[in-house]
Scaffold this motif. Sequence first.
Motif, PDB file in Angstrom:
ATOM      1  N   LEU A  22      11.756 -42.607 -30.303  1.00 53.48           N
ATOM      2  CA  LEU A  22      11.869 -40.757 -30.447  1.00 53.48           C
ATOM      3  C   LEU A  22      10.828 -40.169 -31.208  1.00 53.48           C
ATOM      4  N   CYS A  23       9.957 -40.341 -32.031  1.00 52.88           N
ATOM      5  CA  CYS A  23       9.092 -39.537 -32.693  1.00 52.88           C
ATOM      6  C   CYS A  23       7.376 -39.812 -31.819  1.00 52.88           C
ATOM      7  N   ASP A  24       7.755 -41.379 -31.144  1.00 53.72           N
ATOM      8  CA  ASP A  24       6.765 -41.900 -30.873  1.00 53.72           C
ATOM      9  C   ASP A  24       5.627 -42.364 -31.740  1.00 53.72           C
ATOM     10  N   ALA A  25       6.085 -42.275 -32.869  1.00 48.88           N
ATOM     11  CA  ALA A  25       5.134 -42.794 -34.241  1.00 48.88           C
ATOM     12  C   ALA A  25       6.330 -43.658 -35.361  1.00 48.88           C
ATOM     13  N   LYS A  26       5.722 -44.146 -36.541  1.00 50.76           N
ATOM     14  CA  LYS A  26       6.452 -45.467 -37.360  1.00 50.76           C
ATOM     15  C   LYS A  26       7.078 -44.446 -38.457  1.00 50.76           C
ATOM     16  N   LYS A  37       3.188 -33.965 -36.790  1.00 50.07           N
ATOM     17  CA  LYS A  37       2.954 -32.547 -36.890  1.00 50.07           C
ATOM     18  C   LYS A  37       4.090 -31.844 -35.979  1.00 50.07           C
ATOM     19  N   GLU A  38       3.690 -32.309 -34.457  1.00 48.53           N
ATOM     20  CA  GLU A  38       5.183 -32.288 -33.777  1.00 48.53           C
ATOM     21  C   GLU A  38       6.310 -32.774 -33.105  1.00 48.53           C
ATOM     22  N   LEU A  39       7.118 -32.572 -33.362  1.00 49.02           N
ATOM     23  CA  LEU A  39       8.290 -33.248 -33.505  1.00 49.02           C
ATOM     24  C   LEU A  39       9.837 -33.211 -31.968  1.00 49.02           C
ATOM     25  N   PRO A  40       9.971 -33.965 -31.652  1.00 49.52           N
ATOM     26  CA  PRO A  40      10.691 -33.650 -29.960  1.00 49.52           C
ATOM     27  C   PRO A  40      11.289 -32.803 -30.148  1.00 49.52           C
ATOM     28  N   SER A  47      15.096 -26.411 -31.641  1.00 51.16           N
ATOM     29  CA  SER A  47      14.073 -26.693 -32.161  1.00 51.16           C
ATOM     30  C   SER A  47      13.602 -27.476 -33.571  1.00 51.16           C
ATOM     31  N   GLN A  48      12.181 -27.119 -33.962  1.00 52.87           N
ATOM     32  CA  GLN A  48      11.877 -28.091 -35.065  1.00 52.87           C
ATOM     33  C   GLN A  48      12.225 -28.669 -35.890  1.00 52.87           C
ATOM     34  N   LEU A  55      16.509 -36.346 -36.898  1.00 54.67           N
ATOM     35  CA  LEU A  55      15.415 -37.620 -36.935  1.00 54.67           C
ATOM     36  C   LEU A  55      15.658 -37.806 -38.612  1.00 54.67           C
ATOM     37  N   SER A  56      16.388 -37.325 -39.059  1.00 58.79           N
ATOM     38  CA  SER A  56      16.076 -37.710 -41.143  1.00 58.79           C
ATOM     39  C   SER A  56      17.518 -38.208 -41.199  1.00 58.79           C
ATOM     40  N   TYR A  57      18.211 -37.485 -39.927  1.00 58.60           N
ATOM     41  CA  TYR A  57      19.442 -38.890 -40.220  1.00 58.60           C
ATOM     42  C   TYR A  57      19.568 -39.993 -39.704  1.00 58.60           C
TER      43      TYR A  57
END
Length: 306
Positions: A22-26, A37-40, A47-48, A55-57
């Motif tokens: 979802l974040c396109d990052a590890k 820096k910028e979340l989906p 909202s961010q 995403l933390s969940y």
Amino acid sequence: AMLFRSSRPRSSLRGGADPSTLCDAKVHSEEDILHIKELPSFDGRLSQAASELLLSYLTVPYIRIPLVVNFFASSEHVGALAHPDLQRVLDSVLFEPSLWHPAADGAERVPENIPAPDRQHLATACGLLFNELLTSPRGVLTSLRRLLALALELDTGRWTSRAAAVILFVMRIMVRVEGFLLFVTRRFKAQAGLSTPEAGPCAPGWEANLLGLDAEEDLVTLLVEETGKIRDVLRTQARPIIERWIAFGLRKNEMLKVAVLHAHSALLWRNISEADLTPEIAVSFLSSQLFLATRSRGYSGAGGAG
């Protein structure tokens, strides 16, 4: 076959609720989320701050079911489920089983070090949703029923694409959860001699000899009560909405939309047993089946309509 699932491919390894995808990052932990820096935003649905929370969940698979369900079971976030990516997230959180281990080995899987080198000690014998229903069902079922109530409140009396996307998705989710609940309760009744099971390892469904799904009578009583509450809302509140939308679609000659709605109408009866079958249910189910059999050819890509 495509009415109830997306045509978009999903990784069989990562699943639809993988934060790295979802974040396109590890992403391995909540700390990794804080450094992005910028979340989906899912096309502005979240909202961010809300995206960071969700995403933390997702970084804690063993306890993410109640966290994520409760996240969406709010008036602030329920509308975000109109987005197909967020539908995929909730679907994956609820129904992907995650790590597996044999039920007999459960007592041996205590990590020797903290933090543990892996998450194998958090594996389950029958999947995360069954584990949640057997160990702490009240919280997640209360949140699921609240999610259903909030989704149905989005109905304005006539079809709107965004409201319909949320309502139909949540209905599908709840019918599947109802199936999980009935699996546990019917299995208990079969084991307790309250029904006539087909004994043996190859018996169908809940009658099979499975490890890791044993339940106490008090828990089963609670699950039966919760199943009744879910079924009542689906039949008395959700079904009239579908019937109203079907009538509206027929007047507008929107047959694709009507086909999707008839598919959902038939789905409502998916978990009905022979003992619960009534003439009204039979007429409703057969009406939907006949419409889909005679009028829905070429609608295989209708998944996005609902």
